[in-house]
Design an enzyme around this catalytic site. Structure first.
Site, mmCIF file in Angstrom:
data_model
loop_
_atom_site.group_PDB
_atom_site.id
_atom_site.type_symbol
_atom_site.label_atom_id
_atom_site.label_comp_id
_atom_site.label_asym_id
_atom_site.label_seq_id
_atom_site.Cartn_x
_atom_site.Cartn_y
_atom_site.Cartn_z
ATOM 1 N N HIS A 76 31.557 47.934 53.178
ATOM 2 C CA HIS A 76 32.421 47.577 54.185
ATOM 3 C C HIS A 76 32.884 46.420 54.762
ATOM 4 O O HIS A 76 33.122 46.245 56.001
ATOM 5 C CB HIS A 76 31.241 48.631 55.397
ATOM 6 N N ARG A 80 37.837 55.810 54.833
ATOM 7 C CA ARG A 80 36.286 56.175 54.995
ATOM 8 C C ARG A 80 35.875 57.096 53.997
ATOM 9 O O ARG A 80 36.625 57.549 53.388
ATOM 10 C CB ARG A 80 36.396 57.140 56.580
ATOM 11 N N GLU A 94 27.065 56.070 55.632
ATOM 12 C CA GLU A 94 26.295 54.354 55.328
ATOM 13 C C GLU A 94 25.605 54.026 56.428
ATOM 14 O O GLU A 94 25.571 55.509 57.504
ATOM 15 C CB GLU A 94 28.047 53.803 55.770
#
Ligand code: 8YV
Length: 332
Positions: free
Chosen positions: A294, A247, A276
């Protein structure tokens, strides 16, 4: 014919693979999102007011505000994903809403992507491909000193977070001749340490200062937010690389961008970002950053397995049993 029991109302926030959606249609009173447009906070609140079961993804912030407006009928949040940092677990717990995730099924895919970045950054794969495809440049042929990267074999890899994914990275890394080190809340059982040939560092600071490559594989929790803070990032050697498939919030992204710009860190392979889909523009500009959108678990097989896990969690819960992948805030 006996009355069949009422099917739970399940709201899925994003488009899932067809096979998963078809199965959901058979089992549940499901509301799907054919356009795949991410839900706005107001739409998410509306969903929480009507669903018995909500199936969110990493792009949905199921926070205190959403949960405090949820209707009493909302009993289960079956997250489509392993990380549950998009859900306020404490508020869900206080409201008696069960939360589940999809562990295990994306371990190998995410470890593959981590290894791909560990190879791609020091060996300059993305930069070299961009060069070859750029109509402004014409490859003049092989040269002994052009586009040189750094050797992977024999280097020291420091894994932060030695759960399932960290261990799967360690196994791959060993095959590539990397020396594997790790920092975790607790050391692994001796047999796993032996199998992965991994060396435990209790002190993250000490590990960071001695590694050639750092891989972030821990979940994002209040305890790991900016674990790689500005101070810790400055402990890295200038030849060190960082890879993050966990993350973005675990790294202070602005500081990372600054240090790469100043050549105080050699480069980074990033599949995840702190805000994001926004990304620090300095990272995108740098030749020494490989940026991916991602994609860690983005295989068709992985997405189908994740959907299968979501279905099992919902079905088990709807049948009155404890869903297998229930998460509690104390687990993170
Ligand atoms: C998923 C992930 O694609 O499962 C996770 O924690 O980071 C990703 O691989 C995403 O979270 C789906 O919601």
């Amino acid at each position: 014919m006996p009355n069949s029991p009422k099917k739970p109302v399940v709201i899925v926030t994003r488009k899932l693979p067809d096979i998963v959606e078809s199965r959901m249609r058979e089992l549940f009173d499901v509301h799907l999102n054919a356009s795949d447009t991410p839900m706005s906070p107001a739409e998410l609140v509306q969903a929480a007011k009507t669903a018995d079961v909500l199936v969110p993804t990493v792009t949905d912030r199921v926070d205190r505000s959403v949960l405090s407006q949820a209707g009493d009928q909302l009993r289960l949040i079956a997250n489509f994903g392993t990380g549950v940092d998009n859900v306020d677990l404490d508020t869900a717990n206080n409201r008696g809403i069960i939360v589940t995730n999809t562990p295990g099924v994306l371990t190998e895919d995410t470890a593959d992507m981590t290894m791909a970045l560990i190879l791609a950054v020091p060996r300059r794969l993305a930069e070299a491909t961009l060069y070859m495809k750029d109509p402004q440049t014409e490859w003049a042929g092989w040269s002994p000193t052009w586009m040189l990267g750094r050797r992977i074999y024999g280097k020291r890899l420091g894994i932060i977070g030695m759960g399932r994914i960290g261990q799967a990275v360690a196994r791959r890394a060993r095959a590539f001749g990397l020396e594997v080190h790790y920092h975790n809340r607790r050391p692994l059982p001796k047999e796993v340490e032996q199998e992965t040939n991994a060396n435990y560092w209790e002190s993250l600071d000490q590990m960071l200062a001695r590694m050639d490559i750092i891989s972030v594989n821990c979940p994002h929790t209040p305890a790991t937010y900016h674990l790689l803070s500005a101070r810790r990032l400055r402990l890295l050697k200038p030849e060190a690389y960082i890879v993050n498939t966990a993350r973005g919030e675990v790294i202070d992204e602005n500081e990372l961008a600054r240090l790469i710009e100043q050549s105080a860190i050699a480069g980074a392979g990033l599949d995840v970002f702190e805000h994001e889909p926004a990304i620090n523009p300095k990272l995108l500009k740098s030749d020494r950053v490989v940026a991916l959108p991602h994609l860690g678990s983005a295989t068709l097989e992985g997405r189908i397995d994740m959907g299968e896990k979501v279905i099992i969690n919902i079905k088990t819960f709807a049948d009155g049993h404890n869903p297998p992948d229930r998460v509690h805030s104390a687990m993170f």
